[in-house]
Design an enzyme around this catalytic site. Structure first.
Site, PDB file in Angstrom:
ATOM      1  N   HIS A  23       0.571  -1.195   0.089  1.00  0.00           N
ATOM      2  CA  HIS A  23       0.032   0.024   0.107  1.00  0.00           C
ATOM      3  C   HIS A  23       0.807   1.312   0.115  1.00  0.00           C
ATOM      4  CE1 HIS A  23       0.326  -0.008   4.458  1.00  0.00           C
ATOM      5  NE2 HIS A  23       0.344   1.176   4.299  1.00  0.00           N
ATOM      6  N   SER A  35       4.590   2.250   7.851  1.00  0.00           N
ATOM      7  CA  SER A  35       4.248   1.043   6.920  1.00  0.00           C
ATOM      8  C   SER A  35       5.424   0.783   6.227  1.00  0.00           C
ATOM      9  CB  SER A  35       3.259   1.516   6.081  1.00  0.00           C
ATOM     10  OG  SER A  35       2.122   2.060   6.679  1.00  0.00           O
ATOM     11  N   GLY A  36       5.388  -0.764   6.168  1.00  0.00           N
ATOM     12  CA  GLY A  36       6.608  -1.474   5.526  1.00  0.00           C
ATOM     13  C   GLY A  36       7.684  -1.646   6.199  1.00  0.00           C
TER      14      GLY A  36
END
Length: 258
Positions: free
Chosen positions: A67, A210-211
C-alpha cells in the site's frame, strides 16, 4: 442562568482546546532508537522525502508494504536509503540506492489489507557493513504466541499535524491473539491467518511506519500494514502482514530477477 450557561460554554471550549492540542498521530511513548542498532532499516523515499519504511532481507532486496505504492500518487520510482539513523545529517555508511524493480504481491489491493507486501530490487547490491545488515525473517509458519513482546521502528509521524522525525524511532508492543483482534469491537473478523496484531494502547505505529518490520526475538515476523486512523487507539490494534506464508513467493521473485 445566563452566567451559568456562559461558564459551561467556556468549560466545553477549554475541553475542546485541550483535546485538539494533544498529539494523537504519533508512536505514543516511543523513543529514539540507539543509533545504527537496527542496521536493516530502510527509508523508502520519493524526491528526497520519506514515504514508508522497509528492511533489507537480502543484499539486493528490501521488503515493504504494497500500500506504500498508493501513497506515491505520481507513481515516481522509490529510492531506498540504507545505513541511516538521521534522515538529514551526514553519516559514514548512509547511502541512497536506486530501485530496479518494484514488485507488489499479486493479491494486494487498495480495498483490503490482504497480501500487503512489496519487494524492491535495488539497482545494485547493498554494501554491507556494521550499519547496513540483512535482517533474518521467519520461515516457520506458526503464530507468534500472544503477549510476546516485539519491537517496531520507523520514521513515521510523531504528531497529529503529521510531523516526521529526523531520527529513527522505536517502540515495543505485545502481540495479541487473532481471536482478540477479530472481536467486533476491534477489527471485526478482518484479520486473516496471514495477519497478526499488536496491542495499540497508548503506543502504536503511525503513517510513515508502514512497511517496517515487526521484530520478535531478533527475527522479522511481520510487516507493518495498517492500524487506526488515530494512532494509539486501543480499540484498533496494529495490523501486520505475517511473513511466513509468503516465503515461497518472496524467494521465487528474488530467484527469477535479473
Amino acid at each position: 442562568m445566563g452566567h451559568l450557561s456562559s461558564f459551561l460554554a467556556l468549560i466545553v471550549l477549554l475541553g475542546i482546546t485541550v483535546c485538539v492540542g494533544r498529539p494523537r498521530g504519533r508512536i505514543l511513548r516511543g523513543y529514539e532508537a540507539p543509533p545504527h542498532m537496527k542496521p536493516y532499516m530502510a527509508s523508502l523515499q520519493v524526491d528526497g522525502k520519506h514515504m514508508c519504511g522497509g528492511f533489507l532481507i537480502a543484499e539486493q532486496w528490501v521488503l515493504s508494504a504494497a500500500h506504500c505504492l498508493e501513497d506515491n500518487p505520481e507513481d515516481k520510482p522509490f529510492q531506498v536509503l540504507l545505513g541511516a539513523h538521521s534522515l538529514s545529517l551526514p553519516e559514514p555508511h548512509k547511502r541512497l540506492y536506486g530501485v530496479r524493480a518494484q514488485i507488489r504481491h499479486p493479491g494486494s489491493s487498495q480495498e483490503t489489507y490482504n497480501d500487503d507486501l512489496l519487494l524492491l530490487q535495488l539497482e545494485e547490491k547493498a554494501l554491507l557493513n556494521e550499519h547496513v545488515k540483512v535482517l533474518p525473517f521467519q520461515r516457520q509458519d506458526r503464530d507468534v504466541p500472544a503477549d510476546t513482546m516485539c519491537e517496531v521502528a520507523g520514521w513515521g509521524e510523531m504528531t497529529h499535524s503529521g510531523k516526521l522525525p529526523d531520527k529513527l524511532q522505536q517502540v515495543e508492543r505485545p502481540v495479541i491473539s487473532r481471536e482478540t483482534c477479530n472481536l467486533r469491537s476491534r477489527h471485526d473478523n478482518m484479520i486473516t491467518e496471514k495477519m497478526m496484531c499488536t496491542d495499540s494502547k497508548r503506543k502504536d505505529t503511525c503513517p510513515g511506519d508502514s512497511g517496517g518490520p515487526l521484530v520478535c526475538n531478533g527475527i522479522a515476523e511481520g510487516v507493518v500494514a495498517a492500524g487506526s486512523r488515530v494512532c494509539g487507539n486501543y480499540l484498533k490494534p496494529g495490523i501486520y502482514t505475517r511473513i511466513p506464508p509468503y516465503v515461497d513467493w518472496m524467494e521465487s521473485v528474488m530467484a527469477s530477477a535479473n
